[in-house]
Design a protein around this motif. Sequence first.
Motif, mmCIF file in Angstrom:
data_model
loop_
_atom_site.group_PDB
_atom_site.id
_atom_site.type_symbol
_atom_site.label_atom_id
_atom_site.label_comp_id
_atom_site.label_asym_id
_atom_site.label_seq_id
_atom_site.Cartn_x
_atom_site.Cartn_y
_atom_site.Cartn_z
ATOM 1 N N LEU A 126 -7.604 6.064 -2.565
ATOM 2 C CA LEU A 126 -7.463 7.373 -1.909
ATOM 3 C C LEU A 126 -8.256 8.404 -2.687
ATOM 4 N N LYS A 128 -9.620 12.580 -2.659
ATOM 5 C CA LYS A 128 -9.726 13.909 -2.044
ATOM 6 C C LYS A 128 -11.007 14.548 -2.522
ATOM 7 N N PHE A 137 -2.130 15.085 2.604
ATOM 8 C CA PHE A 137 -1.438 13.860 3.014
ATOM 9 C C PHE A 137 -0.080 14.324 3.531
ATOM 10 N N HIS A 140 6.010 12.367 4.265
ATOM 11 C CA HIS A 140 6.553 11.182 4.949
ATOM 12 C C HIS A 140 7.422 10.381 3.997
ATOM 13 N N ASP A 142 7.623 6.271 3.071
ATOM 14 C CA ASP A 142 6.771 5.102 3.332
ATOM 15 C C ASP A 142 7.416 4.150 4.340
ATOM 16 N N THR A 156 5.844 1.729 -5.305
ATOM 17 C CA THR A 156 4.451 2.059 -5.012
ATOM 18 C C THR A 156 3.853 2.821 -6.190
ATOM 19 N N LEU A 171 0.355 14.466 -6.120
ATOM 20 C CA LEU A 171 1.527 14.011 -5.352
ATOM 21 C C LEU A 171 2.681 14.998 -5.476
ATOM 22 N N HIS A 226 6.678 5.578 -6.797
ATOM 23 C CA HIS A 226 7.692 6.124 -5.883
ATOM 24 C C HIS A 226 8.277 5.005 -5.031
ATOM 25 N N HIS A 232 7.628 12.381 0.438
ATOM 26 C CA HIS A 232 6.501 12.744 -0.424
ATOM 27 C C HIS A 232 5.249 12.986 0.401
ATOM 28 N N SER A 234 1.085 15.274 -0.141
ATOM 29 C CA SER A 234 0.271 16.048 -1.081
ATOM 30 C C SER A 234 -0.539 17.085 -0.308
ATOM 31 N N ARG A 243 -9.962 14.307 -6.516
ATOM 32 C CA ARG A 243 -8.737 13.603 -6.932
ATOM 33 C C ARG A 243 -8.914 12.148 -6.509
ATOM 34 N N VAL A 247 -3.751 3.222 -5.274
ATOM 35 C CA VAL A 247 -2.352 2.952 -4.892
ATOM 36 C C VAL A 247 -2.131 1.435 -4.819
HETATM 37 O O1 LIG Z 1 -1.182 10.258 -3.252
HETATM 38 C C1 LIG Z 1 -1.020 10.898 -2.199
HETATM 39 O O2 LIG Z 1 -1.528 11.979 -1.999
HETATM 40 C C2 LIG Z 1 -0.129 10.330 -1.131
HETATM 41 C C3 LIG Z 1 -0.052 8.837 -1.201
HETATM 42 C C4 LIG Z 1 1.096 8.285 -0.476
HETATM 43 O O3 LIG Z 1 1.700 8.921 0.348
HETATM 44 C C5 LIG Z 1 1.543 6.924 -0.740
HETATM 45 O O4 LIG Z 1 0.919 6.225 -1.539
HETATM 46 O O5 LIG Z 1 2.569 6.526 -0.172
#
Ligand SMILES: O=C(O)CCC(=O)C(=O)O
Length: 279
Positions: A126, A128, A137, A140, A142, A156, A171, A226, A232, A234, A243, A247
Motif C-alpha cells: 500500500l 500513499k 483508506f 472499516h 476487516d 494483520t 493508520l 490489528h 480502522h 487512514s 507513506r 501489509v
Molecule cells: O494502512 C492503512 O492505511 C489501512 C490498511 C488497512 O485497512 C488494513 O490493512 O486492513
Amino acid sequence: MKIASNADSGPHRRKGNSYQVTPDDIRQYDQQGYLILTDFLTDEELQTLDPWFDHFVQGKEPNMGRDFCDMSQPYGTPIEEFRLVNAMLPSKYREELVNNIYFQVAHSVANQLYSGTAIMDYEQFLAKKPQKEQAEFAMHQDLGYWPKTENTWTATFSLALSDSAIENGCLQVVPGSNKENELRNHKPIDHGQGGSRDESHTLVIETRETDEVVYLPVKRGDITIHDERIVHGSAGNLSNEWRKTYVMAFRDEETVKQERAMGFTHSHNDDVNWDEIIH
Ligand SMILES: O=C(O)CCC(=O)C(=O)O
C-alpha cells in the motif's frame, strides 16, 4: 488528538528471525485490538524488500488485473491518477518474495499471539503518494470484507517501509471497537455510480460520535498489528513524503481452508458472488 506508542518494544526483542512479545502486548492486542512493535526489521532487511515494493507500486508487474488498483478510487482509474496505490498478493506474483524476512519475523509473532496454527492468508503493498489529500483508506473492520468462517482470528501486520506519520496518513484505530458484539454494517463506497463491488473494492462503515480515534505513527522498520474487528482506516497524505506499507495477514489454517473452498483468495480478481459470501 490521541497518539499511541509502545516504548517497551525495540531491537532488544529481536532474537534471530523471531521477535519476542510480552504478556502485556498480548493483553493489549486482545483488549484493544491493536499493537505497535518498534524496530521489527533492520534497515538492511528492509532494503531487501524496497525494490520489490517499488516494482509493484510503479505498476511494473504485468497481468495483475484488479490486484493493482487504487483503494480510494474506482477500478479503471488511469495509473497516473492513482493516489492510494494497492498491489495485492505480491508473493503470488513473484516467488522471490515467498518466505521473505518480514514473513518469518511476523510469523513468529503471530504464533505468540495465537494459541492455534496461524498461517499467512494474504499480503498487500500500500502506498500513499505525496500531496494526495484524498488518499484516504475508508474506515472499516476487516471482517466486513471477508466471508463468514467459524473462526475469525486474525493478526494483520503493517510494516512501515517509510516513516508513517499523521501528515502522510498513518493508520488510525478505534481501540476496543474489536469488542463490540455486532460487526458494523459495511457498504460499497459510492464513487458516483451508486456504489458496488464492481465499481471498486472499497467498503465503508458509519463511524459513531462515541468513536475515539487513536493515531498510530511509526518509523520505518516498525509495525502495527490489528485484529479483524477493530474499526480502522487512514486519512490522506498532506506531506511531501510517500507513506509505504507492507501489509501481511495471518489467520487460522482452517479459516484459510474455508476461505479457499469458497473461492476467496483475497485477490480482487476472485470470481465470487460478493453479496452472497461476504458478512
Ligand atoms: O494502512 C492503512 O492505511 C489501512 C490498511 C488497512 O485497512 C488494513 O490493512 O486492513
